[in-house]
Motif scaffolding. Structure first.
Motif, short mmCIF file in Angstrom:
data_model
loop_
_atom_site.label_atom_id
_atom_site.label_comp_id
_atom_site.label_asym_id
_atom_site.label_seq_id
_atom_site.Cartn_x
_atom_site.Cartn_y
_atom_site.Cartn_z
N THR A 134 -70.80 -1.89 60.08
CA THR A 134 -69.86 -1.95 60.36
C THR A 134 -70.12 -1.38 61.80
O THR A 134 -70.71 -0.67 62.49
CB THR A 134 -68.62 -1.01 60.44
OG1 THR A 134 -68.98 0.58 60.55
CG2 THR A 134 -68.16 -0.99 59.02
N ASN A 135 -69.34 -1.98 62.86
CA ASN A 135 -69.38 -2.44 63.91
C ASN A 135 -68.21 -1.10 65.11
O ASN A 135 -67.67 -1.19 65.66
CB ASN A 135 -69.31 -4.01 64.45
CG ASN A 135 -69.75 -4.28 65.91
OD1 ASN A 135 -68.81 -5.45 66.87
ND2 ASN A 135 -70.90 -3.48 66.59
N PHE B 1 -75.17 -3.18 66.93
CA PHE B 1 -75.05 -3.87 65.74
C PHE B 1 -76.20 -4.48 65.42
O PHE B 1 -76.42 -4.44 64.37
CB PHE B 1 -73.48 -4.39 65.53
CG PHE B 1 -73.09 -5.06 64.36
CD1 PHE B 1 -72.62 -4.17 63.18
CD2 PHE B 1 -73.07 -6.56 63.99
CE1 PHE B 1 -71.71 -4.78 62.42
CE2 PHE B 1 -72.97 -6.94 62.39
CZ PHE B 1 -72.22 -6.06 62.25
N THR C 50 -67.89 -7.00 61.34
CA THR C 50 -67.53 -7.09 62.82
C THR C 50 -66.44 -7.82 63.19
O THR C 50 -66.53 -9.10 62.45
CB THR C 50 -68.94 -7.36 63.58
OG1 THR C 50 -68.52 -7.43 64.98
CG2 THR C 50 -69.12 -8.81 63.53
#
Lengths: 448, 314
Positions: free
Chosen positions: A134-135, A143, A163
């Protein structure tokens, strides 16, 4: 709506060429109608027919693979709402979230945990199937760095890249081209760019909508942009929303053949409260999610969710059976009680559970009775004196036992005791309790 | 294109039943849709969870759940009051396991005395359970029913083998009644019919289709519950419209997963969390499948399931 076999037949070449493996075009049409064949198997089908049939014969929920190779997980293809109607076919994937803000050490720990999560459960290998990066940082560089780490350290594990930034998506997807990854986060403001990157990497596009209306709209736009493989999220987060939206999506796809929601569902179950998260994930497993993303992995949580997934996705039409053999419970000595029952898994679980409860070490012989319980098996001739005698003789158990060779049979088949004694020379046959819950008292009284 | 939600409406409805009396009485059932489908119909009452207490100390419970009640479980009334006052129990399920001939073999009069003391001490609804010894239960539950006359308690469980005496006792003393049969929708239906043919009001019944534990037959219970709910709602079958009861704790806390220490099963992780999760996941699954009343043991599992129920409201 789905076409009938005859409607499909009208669109086929009607040459009965057998190239599809069926004797006639009509037989092939019937197979197509039952979704047991695919149109690709007909080499001569016309473009017009293909287009018409393709729409109609496609499974109501699109089949999609998460990941590649041995660990790839099939999703979609479900055809019913309730498991008693027909088997739920593709067990949902469990994924664990990994924030791109995590330290290198924490990330490594999680990767190791995912790689080591596999356990053997009633003959099936079960594991955490995917990592969802997860960003959280909002930074494409961070990322990508995390994506690269996962791609290097866990190349066989499927990945979900979460993202909303097309730049971050592009950077991270470089490491997962052709790897069956999911690019999750396509919404109204980034759809075109996200669709383009997903297509370029042959990834599945994860639609992140805020409502069912928006979801249906976004999947149609993505489809128009050339994306075929999608997983969908209506934005449901609370347990009640998950049940509601997943139910409406499954109904629309299966009963109304609504193509815009005919995709596997991804559900985010993360909670601060781990036990609550386990229950929300349970609801998602039972009610139609194809990917469930968890905030963390614990062995106890994995075990509970693996077990529920296995239970829900069991074929309701096939009685669960356990292997025919002699099971040891505790560490039985030569003089420990020796019992026999049938191989219906529920019978086995209940009987072995009660023996465990008694804390008396024992041996339990399980005879293959084709998955029937004791009384049914006896009535059907699958649990007879000769079968029991033959099994005991061939098992070689005699060598393990002490001087007294005694076999305890279920109380419901007391009638068999004489004929088993006749067929098993030198054995004493004892009639045990009728119900398994009588076993603890029965066994305790014998060792007392 | 906007999404048209394919909503379902059903002709049937689950009986709305109140248990207990006074300000702490609880009502369950009343819904005309599948579990938690409040988006397409009425779900007037939340499921209820009863804390299980026993008439004898829980020697056979695993340590994880036994230790919670250490110090109070020597006496059923003390135990129940602890559940109500300290743990927030809204309902108590008193299991008279000590009446079982293989246990303390308490007499029906002794059991009735326990019930009387319990009813005098607590103000929440009471579920009175025998030891599931069909023969002994029929004599025990007759006396217990008399002791509970007029309290609107729940009496159980009537099985095919002993239902006649137990049904008569519940009827004579105006109690709710649990009918239990073994994992088959047709057996549940048949027993409910036998019971109502004796003149018992079907709107005072609860159906126990027999519980199971996660990994130990959960899917059977789950699907029988779903089928009962569909028959009750979609086919409007009144014999299957009583609320469903799931006796979860007793099934869960005897399986290996709630007992084996982490030292023996390192791949299974923490025993305490595992035991709690085993009970909570089993319970939550049955709620999704159709149970309205749960009987559970560990306060942490119960709390987790309560939070889960709260999250179902949207």
């Amino acid at each position: 709506m789905a076409l009938t076999g005859v409607e499909i037949f009208k669109l086929l070449p009607k040459t009965n060429c057998k190239k599809c493996g069926q004797p006639t075009c009509l037989a092939f049409a019937m197979k197509l109608a039952q979704r047991q064949a695919s149109l690709d198997q007909c080499p001569d089908v016309s473009a017009e027919a293909k287009q018409k049939l393709g729409e109609a014969s496609a499974p109501p929920i699109r089949p999609i693979k998460l990941g590649t190779g041995d660990r790839a997980v099939k999703m979609g293809e479900e055809t019913v709402l309730f498991r008693h109607e027909k088997k739920f076919v593709n067990p949902c994937a469990l994924a664990v979230a990994m924030k791109d803000t995590a330290s290198g050490a924490d990330a490594q720990k999680l990767i190791d945990a995912v790689l080591g999560s596999e356990i053997d459960r009633v003959g099936q290998k079960l594991r955490i199937d995917a990592i969802a990066i997860t960003n959280d940082s909002g930074d494409p560089g961070k990322f990508e760095a995390m994506a690269k780490l996962v791609a290097e350290k866990a190349p066989a594990v499927a990945v979900i890249l979460s993202t909303t930034s097309p730049d971050a998506a592009e950077a991270a997807l470089k490491h997962f081209s052709n790897k069956g990854a999911v690019l999750y986060g396509a919404n109204a403001s980034n759809l075109d760019a996200m669709a383009a990157w997903a297509k370029a990497a042959k990834a599945t596009l994860g639609i992140a909508a805020a409502s069912l209306d928006e979801l249906s709209d976004l999947t149609e736009k993505a489809k128009a942009a050339g994306v075929e493989d999608m997983v969908i999220d209506s934005g449901a987060r609370k347990a009640g929303e998950i049940i509601r939206d997943n139910t409406l999506i499954r109904r629309a796809a299966i009963k109304k053949n609504v193509k815009s929601v005919g995709y596997p569902v991804i559900t985010f179950a993360m909670r601060d409260d781990n036990m609550l998260e386990t229950l929300v994930a349970s609801a998602a497993i039972a009610k139609y999610s194809s990917i469930v993303v968890l905030s963390s992995m614990e062995k106890w949580k994995d075990l509970a969710l693996f077990s529920l997934r296995q239970n829900i996705y069991t074929d309701p039409q096939v009685p669960m059976q356990v292997e025919q053999k002699i099971y040891k419970i505790g560490e039985p000595g030569p003089e420990a009680p020796f019992m026999i029952t049938t191989n219906f898994s529920l019978t086995y679980f209940i009987v072995s559970g009660e023996i465990e409860n008694s804390k008396v070490p024992a041996r339990l012989a399980v005879l293959d009775s084709e998955g029937l319980s004791v009384l049914t098996a006896w009535a059907a001739g699958k649990f007879t004196a000769s079968k029991i005698a033959q099994f005991i003789k061939e098992s070689g158990i005699e060598g393990e036992l002490g001087g007294t060779k005694e076999l305890i049979i279920p109380g419901y088949v007391a009638i068999l005791s004489g004929s088993i004694e006749d067929k098993l020379e030198g054995w004493k046959i004892t009639v045990g309790p009728r119900e398994a819950n009588g076993l603890p008292a029965f066994l305790k009284s014998r060792v007392a | 294109m906007p999404f048209t939600p394919p909503r379902e409406s059903y002709s049937g409805k689950i009986f709305e039943e109140t248990i207990g009396s006074g300000p702490k009485a609880i009502t369950v059932g009343g819904e005309n849709v599948l579990p938690f489908h409040s988006f397409e119909g009425a779900t007037p009452h939340k499921p209820v969870i009863a804390f299980e207490v026993q008439d004898v100390p829980p020697e056979d419970w695993p340590e994880v759940v036994k230790e919670v009640y250490k110090g109070v479980s020597g006496d059923p009334v003390t135990w129940a009051k602890y559940c109500i006052e300290k743990l927030g129990a809204e309902t108590i399920a008193l299991r008279l396991v000590g009446t079982h001939p293989d246990r303390q073999n308490f007499s029906p009069d002794e059991a009735a005395e326990t019930v009387r003391k319990m009813l005098a001490a607590i103000d929440v609804p009471l579920i009175i359970l025998g030891s599931q010894h069909a023969e002994k239960d029929s004599s025990v539950l007759i006396k217990c029913a008399e002791a509970a006359k007029g309290t609107n308690s729940v009496l159980g469980k009537a099985q095919e083998a002993n239902h006649k005496t137990i049904v008569a006792a519940a009827m004579a003393n105006d109690l709710k009644l649990i009918a239990m049969s073994e994992l088959d929708i047709n057996l549940s239906k048949q027993l409910n019919i036998l019971i109502t043919q004796m003149g018992f009001d079907k709107a005072k019944l609860m159906t126990d289709p027999m519980s199971s534990a996660l990994s130990y037959g959960l899917e059977y219970t789950y699907s029988v519950m779903e089928r009962i709910k569909l028959a009750a709602l979609a086919q409007n079958d009144p014999t299957l419209q009583p609320p469903i009861l799931a006796d979860v704790g007793m099934m869960v806390w005897k399986v290996k997963e709630t007992q084996a220490p982490e030292a023996d099963m390192p791949a299974w992780g923490s025993l305490k969390d595992r035991g709690i999760a085993w009970e909570a996941v089993t319970a939550a699954s049955f709620l999704i499948a159709g149970a309205e009343v749960l009987i559970m043991r560990h306060p942490d599992s119960i709390n987790a399931v309560k939070k889960f129920i709260a999250e179902m409201e949207v």
